[in-house]
Design an enzyme around this catalytic site. Structure first.
Site: not given
Length: 213
Positions: A82, A127, A134, A192, A195
């Protein structure tokens, strides 16, 4: 290696590849390329519906994909690397308390003003270091997602891996994903279920900003 932030890097550096090209069995649903995400708009830095990871993370993920294939399943990837500009987009959005377009779907029980304090939004993301992703599981024969008890990117305790409000079968599904990732060199995140980060990530202190393309 020094941190790379705020648009200083333009082209993808060596050491990163597209997941789908290396592991053809994976399904991609890149939420931040489109509008079905907690902001409700395409996110800065996502110029193509693809997912990128470090070479080392892809090697480990390929082994995990082989393990899950033996159970009749494949991985669906929601996000990989990301860019920092995407994280900056999240931060700007989080500071605008009036923008609650997707609240009913993604954070119905959380006040937007509390997203920073509760660690749902942060100015830096694992990320961005390139070895976090994910993902969920999909049944290979039907193409249907395995029931994990809460949707991807849902802000709430029900998304914690060990939440007890979900059914026993949903808990078992989460543990299946968790175990196959653990066995192949990834570590989970406590808040999460989707993740995971490579244990020995190659760029632990670097936050990249090349676009996803």
């Amino acid at each position: 290696m020094n941190s790379i932030l705020f648009g200083q890097e333009v082209n993808r550096p060596d050491g990163f590849k597209e997941i789908k090209k290396e592991i053809p069995s994976v399904i991609l649903e890149i939420r931040y390329f489109g509008s079905h995400n907690f902001i409700g708009k395409p996110i800065d830095g996502y110029q193509k519906s693809t997912a990128i990871l470090s070479d080392q993370a892809i090697v480990a993920l390929k082994k995990a994909a082989a393990d899950i294939a033996s159970k009749g399943m494949v991985f669906k990837i929601f996000d990989g690397y990301r860019p920092q500009r995407a994280v900056n987009h999240f931060v700007r959005w989080a500071k605008d308390e009036k923008d609650t377009l997707m609240k009913s779907e993604f954070y119905p029980d959380v006040a937007k003003k509390d997203l920073f304090e509760l660690d749902y939004i942060a100015s830096k993301s694992g990320h961005t270091r390139g070895s976090t992703l994910d993902l969920t599981l999909v049944y290979r024969t039907t193409g249907k997602e395995v029931d994990m008890g809460s949707p991807y990117d849902f802000f709430g305790k029900i998304s914690w891996p060990f939440d007890t409000s979900i059914t026993k079968k949903q808990q078992e599904n989460r543990m299946l994903l968790r175990e196959v990732m653990l066995q192949n060199g990834f570590k989970p995140y406590q808040c999460e279920w989707w993740h995971f980060t490579l244990n020995n990530e190659p760029y632990p202190d670097t936050y990249f900003d090349f676009p996803v393309e």
